[in-house]
Design a protein around this motif. Structure first.
Motif, mmCIF file in Angstrom:
data_model
loop_
_atom_site.group_PDB
_atom_site.id
_atom_site.type_symbol
_atom_site.label_atom_id
_atom_site.label_comp_id
_atom_site.label_asym_id
_atom_site.label_seq_id
_atom_site.Cartn_x
_atom_site.Cartn_y
_atom_site.Cartn_z
ATOM 1 N N TRP A 50 -10.755 20.041 2.206
ATOM 2 C CA TRP A 50 -10.327 18.838 1.511
ATOM 3 C C TRP A 50 -9.581 17.952 2.503
ATOM 4 C CZ3 TRP A 50 -10.548 18.854 -4.161
ATOM 5 C CH2 TRP A 50 -11.080 20.040 -4.685
ATOM 6 N N GLN A 51 -9.723 16.658 2.328
ATOM 7 C CA GLN A 51 -9.094 15.750 3.292
ATOM 8 C C GLN A 51 -8.420 14.579 2.581
ATOM 9 O OE1 GLN A 51 -11.357 13.001 6.095
ATOM 10 N NE2 GLN A 51 -10.710 14.593 7.525
ATOM 11 N N SER A 52 -7.237 14.238 3.057
ATOM 12 C CA SER A 52 -6.553 13.028 2.599
ATOM 13 C C SER A 52 -6.275 12.139 3.794
ATOM 14 C CB SER A 52 -5.237 13.383 1.889
ATOM 15 O OG SER A 52 -4.307 13.930 2.803
ATOM 16 N N ARG A 53 -6.086 10.842 3.513
ATOM 17 C CA ARG A 53 -5.821 9.855 4.567
ATOM 18 C C ARG A 53 -4.770 8.878 4.059
ATOM 19 N NH1 ARG A 53 -10.644 10.300 3.143
ATOM 20 N NH2 ARG A 53 -10.622 8.280 2.071
ATOM 21 N N ALA A 54 -3.883 8.496 4.943
ATOM 22 C CA ALA A 54 -2.876 7.492 4.583
ATOM 23 C C ALA A 54 -2.438 6.773 5.851
ATOM 24 C CB ALA A 54 -1.680 8.141 3.902
ATOM 25 N N THR A 55 -2.403 5.441 5.795
ATOM 26 C CA THR A 55 -1.932 4.621 6.910
ATOM 27 C C THR A 55 -0.595 4.005 6.532
ATOM 28 O OG1 THR A 55 -4.182 4.125 7.636
ATOM 29 C CG2 THR A 55 -2.442 2.661 8.405
ATOM 30 N N PHE A 56 0.378 4.145 7.439
ATOM 31 C CA PHE A 56 1.727 3.637 7.216
ATOM 32 C C PHE A 56 2.075 2.616 8.304
ATOM 33 C CE2 PHE A 56 1.460 7.939 5.635
ATOM 34 C CZ PHE A 56 2.104 7.900 4.400
ATOM 35 N N SER A 57 3.144 1.893 8.075
ATOM 36 C CA SER A 57 3.700 1.020 9.106
ATOM 37 C C SER A 57 4.997 1.646 9.592
ATOM 38 C CB SER A 57 3.958 -0.375 8.529
ATOM 39 O OG SER A 57 4.491 -1.219 9.526
ATOM 40 N N ALA A 58 5.060 1.962 10.879
ATOM 41 C CA ALA A 58 6.261 2.588 11.430
ATOM 42 C C ALA A 58 7.442 1.630 11.349
ATOM 43 C CB ALA A 58 6.024 3.019 12.870
ATOM 44 N N ASP A 59 8.657 2.169 11.096
ATOM 45 C CA ASP A 59 9.839 1.314 10.997
ATOM 46 C C ASP A 59 10.328 0.908 12.378
ATOM 47 O OD1 ASP A 59 11.221 3.490 12.053
ATOM 48 O OD2 ASP A 59 12.151 4.071 10.156
ATOM 49 N N ALA A 60 11.482 0.261 12.426
ATOM 50 C CA ALA A 60 12.005 -0.265 13.699
ATOM 51 C C ALA A 60 12.333 0.842 14.695
ATOM 52 C CB ALA A 60 13.250 -1.103 13.431
ATOM 53 N N ARG A 61 12.461 2.066 14.203
ATOM 54 C CA ARG A 61 12.726 3.199 15.093
ATOM 55 C C ARG A 61 11.446 3.950 15.454
ATOM 56 N NH1 ARG A 61 16.879 6.837 12.167
ATOM 57 N NH2 ARG A 61 16.907 7.863 14.212
ATOM 58 N N GLY A 62 10.301 3.432 14.992
ATOM 59 C CA GLY A 62 9.031 4.098 15.274
ATOM 60 C C GLY A 62 8.788 5.315 14.423
ATOM 61 N N GLN A 63 9.355 5.312 13.199
ATOM 62 C CA GLN A 63 9.282 6.492 12.341
ATOM 63 C C GLN A 63 8.659 6.162 10.990
ATOM 64 O OE1 GLN A 63 13.166 8.257 12.016
ATOM 65 N NE2 GLN A 63 13.363 8.582 14.233
ATOM 66 N N VAL A 64 8.086 7.197 10.379
ATOM 67 C CA VAL A 64 7.584 7.148 9.010
ATOM 68 C C VAL A 64 8.139 8.366 8.281
ATOM 69 C CG1 VAL A 64 5.550 7.297 7.516
ATOM 70 C CG2 VAL A 64 5.452 5.938 9.630
ATOM 71 N N ASP A 65 8.670 8.164 7.085
ATOM 72 C CA ASP A 65 9.194 9.243 6.263
ATOM 73 C C ASP A 65 8.408 9.241 4.956
ATOM 74 O OD1 ASP A 65 10.575 10.952 4.582
ATOM 75 O OD2 ASP A 65 12.557 10.255 5.178
ATOM 76 N N LEU A 66 7.622 10.282 4.707
ATOM 77 C CA LEU A 66 6.762 10.310 3.522
ATOM 78 C C LEU A 66 7.547 10.374 2.218
ATOM 79 C CD1 LEU A 66 4.592 10.793 5.723
ATOM 80 C CD2 LEU A 66 3.453 12.320 4.112
ATOM 81 N N THR A 67 8.813 10.779 2.265
ATOM 82 C CA THR A 67 9.626 10.750 1.053
ATOM 83 C C THR A 67 10.182 9.364 0.764
ATOM 84 O OG1 THR A 67 11.716 11.274 2.165
ATOM 85 C CG2 THR A 67 10.328 13.127 1.498
ATOM 86 N N ARG A 68 10.020 8.427 1.711
ATOM 87 C CA ARG A 68 10.586 7.081 1.584
ATOM 88 C C ARG A 68 9.534 5.986 1.624
ATOM 89 N NH1 ARG A 68 13.315 5.466 6.994
ATOM 90 N NH2 ARG A 68 11.073 5.243 7.454
ATOM 91 N N ASP A 69 8.479 6.200 2.396
ATOM 92 C CA ASP A 69 7.536 5.127 2.713
ATOM 93 C C ASP A 69 6.233 5.279 1.940
ATOM 94 O OD1 ASP A 69 9.378 4.170 4.588
ATOM 95 O OD2 ASP A 69 8.601 5.523 6.141
ATOM 96 N N ALA A 70 5.721 4.146 1.472
ATOM 97 C CA ALA A 70 4.420 4.097 0.810
ATOM 98 C C ALA A 70 3.353 3.720 1.818
ATOM 99 C CB ALA A 70 4.442 3.084 -0.328
ATOM 100 N N PRO A 71 2.169 4.290 1.734
ATOM 101 C CA PRO A 71 1.090 3.912 2.649
ATOM 102 C C PRO A 71 0.577 2.506 2.342
ATOM 103 C CG PRO A 71 0.271 5.444 1.013
ATOM 104 C CD PRO A 71 1.740 5.352 0.790
ATOM 105 N N THR A 72 0.054 1.851 3.362
ATOM 106 C CA THR A 72 -0.582 0.548 3.160
ATOM 107 C C THR A 72 -2.028 0.707 2.724
ATOM 108 O OG1 THR A 72 -1.139 0.470 5.524
ATOM 109 C CG2 THR A 72 0.933 -0.561 4.844
#
Length: 439
Positions: A50-72
């Motif tokens: 099974w496969q999932s995909r999600a694209t995010f925009s990194a924050d000003a620190r170059g980070q993504v937090d899946l508990t905070r950020d929604a995928p685009t």
């Protein structure tokens, strides 16, 4: 230090955890403000992927937090810490029957995060069903067919009899995960298992009575707390067992019916008795479809299109006499009752069918706690979290007929959210029941 100088990494707070434990994933060291694509590949014991995909925009620190950020973009939207699992879609390919005992082995999730300019990070996490110290024991004793899962320690332990739904078999996963929470759990087969009936036809309640007697004779239970838990037709069965057998101390019925339904599948060769799902003391138990005068015609499937059976089944409730004959006397249960349903259950309208049990408990003044957890927009597939919830249909072939594709209702997100809450409520329900029963 500028984030771009950090090495890209996938940081997981629990790289190995039991499947019902949520985890936190962070992507670090990627170019600030730039897209980062996360792919998750899940591998299961039946060979399916099974496969999932999600694209995010990194924050000003170059980070993504899946508990905070929604995928685009991707297989899910909105903030969902575990969306990378529940939104996974099945990939084409062959699969095999789940190997016996596979619940004792972890399943893997391979993560890959990629950013601009070839920046990449990978990680693999393990999801386990059996927690530390849980043991698995095949049971073929005194007429009992199932698999027993025991938590660590000598006991005694509170216990749960776990029964399957309309697919039959032995529900090892649900029993095993309960053992991971300290319960002795017997996954009991009652049809579609070698040595047992091939269909849900004329199943004697004495079989379950004997299984409970066997459980009570074991040193890990004795006179301790014993609950029954089942989904769908197993939820119907759980309510029926609670109403019939005095040794049941609590019932949790997921997407159930408060009225008995008809038989499913083939009877045993030579069985010329009238077809019913359940029998007791040699007599078939009345069911909703028996001599029903109000039901709509069976839905006519169109090639390749899912069929919703809920309207057909609910139309049969117009026959008040048939409902009265088939209603389970749930008020006879000698303990608390938990009902779980989804309001978009297209399989058989479990929210309406569970309400029949709820109303009876209210009218008859049931002496123990009872509650109906009704999840708005959820369908028939309210399951142990966290697994893929993207399969929206059930394919079924009955008695050599063409394959029937049955709609389950709900949505992946709403079913996933309902599963998380229902599971938390189940564990609390069992804990409270066991504490009341404790000496």
């Amino acid at each position: 230090m500028h984030p771009a100088s950090e090495s890209p990494a996938i940081v997981v707070d629990r790289p190995s955890a039991v499947i019902d434990v949520p985890i936190r994933i962070e992507l670090r060291g990627f170019p600030a403000g730039q897209p980062v694509a996360l792919t998750a590949l899940l591998e299961f014991a039946d060979g399916s992927k099974w496969q999932s995909r999600a694209t995010f925009s990194a924050d000003a620190r170059g980070q993504v937090d899946l508990t905070r950020d929604a995928p685009t973009s991707g297989t899910y939207d909105g903030v969902a810490a575990m969306g990378f699992i529940w939104s996974a879609e099945r990939l084409p390919g062959e699969w095999r029957p789940i190997p016996p005992g596979s619940v004792m082995q972890p399943w893997l999730v391979h993560l890959e995060a990629t950013g601009p300019g070839g920046t990449c990070a990978q990680a693999t996490i393990e999801r386990t069903v059996a927690g530390p110290g849980v043991t698995r024991h095949i049971v073929r004793d005194a007429g009992v067919v199932g698999t027993l899962f025991l938590p660590p320690g000598d006991g005694p332990h509170p216990a749960v009899l776990v029964v399957s739904g309309g697919g039959g078999g032995i529900p090892e996963l649900r029993a095993c995960i309960l053992a991971s929470h300290g319960y002795a759990a017997l996954a009991l087969g009652y049809f579609a298992v070698e040595g047992l009936p091939r269909g849900l036809v004329n199943i004697p309640l004495e079989y379950f009575e004997n299984a409970i007697r066997w459980m009570r004779a074991q040193p890990w239970l004795g006179k301790g707390f014993l609950a029954v838990w089942g989904p769908s037709r197993g939820g119907e069965l759980a309510l029926l067992l609670g109403a019939t057998l005095p040794d049941v101390n609590a019932v949790s019925a997921w997407v159930p019916s408060g009225v008995l339904f008809w038989a499913l599948g083939l009877a045993e060769p030579g069985d010329t008795r009238p077809r019913a799902a359940w029998t007791f003391r040699g007599k078939p138990l009345p069911y909703l479809q028996e001599n029903n005068t109000s039901g709509d015609p069976l839905p006519q499937p169109r090639s390749g299109e899912p069929v919703a059976y809920a309207p057909f089944y609910l139309s049969q409730l117009r026959d008040a006499q048939a409902v009265e004959r088939a209603t389970i006397p749930v008020e006879r249960t000698r303990g608390p009752i938990q009902l779980v349903s989804g309001t978009d259950d297209q399989m058989w309208g479990s929210d309406v069918l569970a309400d029949i049990a709820m109303r009876r408990l209210q009218i008859r003044g049931h002496a123990f706690p009872f509650r109906h957890l009704k999840y708005q927009g959820a369908g028939h597939l309210i399951l142990v979290p966290y697994g893929p919830t993207t399969l929206r249909v059930l394919s079924l072939t009955v008695q050599g007929a063409d394959e029937l594709v049955l709609s389950q209702g709900g949505t992946p997100r709403l079913d996933a959210e309902a599963s998380v809450d229902a599971w938390r409520e189940l564990l609390q329900f069992l804990e409270e029941g066991a504490s009341r029963r404790a000496p």
